[in-house]
Design an enzyme around this catalytic site. Sequence first.
Site, short mmCIF file in Angstrom:
data_model
loop_
_atom_site.label_atom_id
_atom_site.label_comp_id
_atom_site.label_asym_id
_atom_site.label_seq_id
_atom_site.Cartn_x
_atom_site.Cartn_y
_atom_site.Cartn_z
N LYS A 134 0.83 -1.21 0.00
CA LYS A 134 0.00 0.00 0.00
C LYS A 134 0.87 1.26 0.00
O LYS A 134 0.60 2.22 -0.72
CB LYS A 134 -0.93 -0.02 1.22
CG LYS A 134 -1.67 1.28 1.45
CD LYS A 134 -2.64 1.61 0.34
CE LYS A 134 -3.10 3.05 0.42
NZ LYS A 134 -3.98 3.45 -0.66
N CYS A 174 -3.19 10.94 1.93
CA CYS A 174 -2.42 9.73 1.58
C CYS A 174 -1.04 10.06 1.00
O CYS A 174 -0.03 9.76 1.62
CB CYS A 174 -3.22 8.90 0.57
SG CYS A 174 -4.76 8.26 1.25
N1 LIG Z 1 -9.35 9.02 2.07
C1 LIG Z 1 -8.84 8.23 1.16
O1 LIG Z 1 -9.03 8.42 -0.01
C2 LIG Z 1 -8.02 7.01 1.54
C3 LIG Z 1 -7.68 6.09 0.55
C4 LIG Z 1 -6.97 4.95 0.90
C5 LIG Z 1 -6.58 4.78 2.22
N2 LIG Z 1 -6.91 5.69 3.17
C6 LIG Z 1 -6.49 5.44 4.55
O2 LIG Z 1 -7.64 5.09 5.32
C7 LIG Z 1 -7.47 5.55 6.66
C8 LIG Z 1 -8.68 6.38 7.06
O3 LIG Z 1 -8.70 7.52 6.22
P1 LIG Z 1 -10.03 8.38 6.02
O4 LIG Z 1 -9.75 9.29 4.88
O5 LIG Z 1 -11.23 7.50 6.00
O6 LIG Z 1 -10.01 9.21 7.41
P2 LIG Z 1 -11.22 10.07 8.00
O7 LIG Z 1 -10.59 11.08 8.89
O8 LIG Z 1 -12.15 10.51 6.94
O9 LIG Z 1 -12.03 9.02 8.90
C9 LIG Z 1 -11.52 8.45 10.06
C10 LIG Z 1 -12.63 8.42 11.12
O10 LIG Z 1 -12.15 7.65 12.23
C11 LIG Z 1 -12.73 8.19 13.40
N3 LIG Z 1 -11.97 7.66 14.54
C12 LIG Z 1 -10.77 8.02 15.04
N4 LIG Z 1 -10.42 7.22 16.08
C13 LIG Z 1 -11.43 6.33 16.24
C14 LIG Z 1 -11.65 5.25 17.14
N5 LIG Z 1 -10.77 4.93 18.08
N6 LIG Z 1 -12.81 4.57 17.03
C15 LIG Z 1 -13.73 4.88 16.10
N7 LIG Z 1 -13.58 5.90 15.22
C16 LIG Z 1 -12.43 6.60 15.28
C17 LIG Z 1 -12.64 9.69 13.18
O11 LIG Z 1 -13.57 10.38 14.00
C18 LIG Z 1 -12.98 9.79 11.68
O12 LIG Z 1 -14.36 10.05 11.46
C19 LIG Z 1 -6.15 6.31 6.69
O13 LIG Z 1 -5.15 5.45 7.13
C20 LIG Z 1 -5.92 6.66 5.24
O14 LIG Z 1 -4.55 6.82 4.95
C21 LIG Z 1 -7.64 6.80 2.87
#
Ligand SMILES: NC(=O)c1ccc[n+]([C@@H]2O[C@H](COP(=O)([O-])OP(=O)(O)OC[C@H]3O[C@@H](n4cnc5c(N)ncnc54)[C@H](O)[C@@H]3O)[C@@H](O)[C@H]2O)c1
Length: 439
Positions: free
Chosen positions: A201, A255
């Site tokens: 990844k 990311c």
């Molecule tokens: N956004 C993208 O396009 C994308 C693509 C691929 C991978 N990712 C990866 O996915 C992961 C999440 O990214 P995202 O963009 O969804 O983040 P985001 O900030 O949109 O969502 C994360 C959510 O997790 C919640 N959270 C934090 N701690 C928590 C806990 N202990 N229990 C429950 N909820 C909790 C937050 O309140 C938030 O709403 C990251 O590692 C990111 O690198 C994101």
Amino acid sequence: MKVSVLGLGYIGLPTAAMLALGGHEVAGFDVSPRVRAGLRRGAEHVADLEVRKLAVDALATGRLTVADAIDRADAYIICVPTPNAADGRPDLTYVHDATAAIAPMLRKGNLVILESTVPPGTMDRVVAGALRERGVSPDDVLLAHCPERVIPGAIVRELKENSRIMGGRTPEAARAAKDLYASFVQADMFETDCTTAELVKVIENTFRDVNIALANELALLCEELGIDAWEAISLANKHPRVNILQPGPGVGGHCIPIDPHFLADANPFLTELIQTARRVNARMPNHVVRRIRELVPEAEGGTKIALLGASYKANVDDSRESPTERIDELLREHGYETAIYDPVASGFKRPLAPTLESALERADALVLVVDHDAFRPIDPAAVAKSMRGRIMIDARNLFDPVRWERAGFEVHTLGRRSDAKQRPSQMGERQKRVTAGMS
Ligand SMILES: NC(=O)c1ccc[n+]([C@@H]2O[C@H](COP(=O)([O-])OP(=O)(O)OC[C@H]3O[C@@H](n4cnc5c(N)ncnc54)[C@H](O)[C@@H]3O)[C@@H](O)[C@H]2O)c1
């Protein structure tokens, strides 16, 4: 299967909805009361309309519920943020805390999946470590890392159609994860160990960062050499084995600017190329500001720059790590007044201008930072009426320079020599040919 999804953001929410629509009983939990309340009001806080509809459809089945606490389940999927800390090192506290929170619920044979992007070794060090701290043996559960590869703006389609990597701490864990995702993933799913999955990844986003850094470096070089970088890259890409990405004002999002640090942090001595690429991309906002300062020297106060676009890339609302944020900061440090207009972005750190006209009012220069489709129809003649100055800087090569020149603008494009005054018609025509060839 009963599934608990922790973190209902950009990735967790559509994943939870897909699993529910695929027949599983899914309890979604997010620590943010705002997110939980938004979901209960029809996912109204979700800007991506396809994801919002997916969530509403899943909630309507009754198989997706929003939980105020973590429910006991057969499988747990962790989709929490993995930002960089202030010192630039990976901040894995969200992953640690989410794992620790599910530990008391776990029973032998439960499946625990981490979807968040993490540095290689995190499953062993942080996830297994958090379980041990809470008295759970990682050997009693099935641990897997199944990173997400979707592109914001096409999440719903890509969740189904993208191939996936299923990294198990044991082969049994990889197989169990694959069985769960088979309820909605229509593409290949490749089983491997979890450390390889973590690395894969991060390699994917690092590849893009390095490729964009090459495009950005070429853009800077072309500006010096008096060559059109957009034309040169487009022509180089005619080679069957060359695919250079596009230059721009910087790399944002949650990311690409973050994940390469995960590799650099693993071994700073063996990752020179990766670190250099990161520096090249991180400096692009400074380059944009340098060009603005050359063209519009800050006068005794009151010099105003209008910035178009606040999100980190075209047609998405996400403004995390957005280049506009840094450009805006630098401009204001240099004494410029700024106004930012973006009809798509949400969550930007400063208030945005409510309308394009209000952003343009008294502006001495207009800078296009994000190539949203919504900006394409902007009429340069109308812009000229609202602005004080006649300078337009296009950092994404979106606008047709000929139209803007006809409306009286001096046009400057990132990656192209600033000689609009010397050969405007030739530049415009050439630019049009290249753009036509690229589409
Ligand atoms: N956004 C993208 O396009 C994308 C693509 C691929 C991978 N990712 C990866 O996915 C992961 C999440 O990214 P995202 O963009 O969804 O983040 P985001 O900030 O949109 O969502 C994360 C959510 O997790 C919640 N959270 C934090 N701690 C928590 C806990 N202990 N229990 C429950 N909820 C909790 C937050 O309140 C938030 O709403 C990251 O590692 C990111 O690198 C994101």
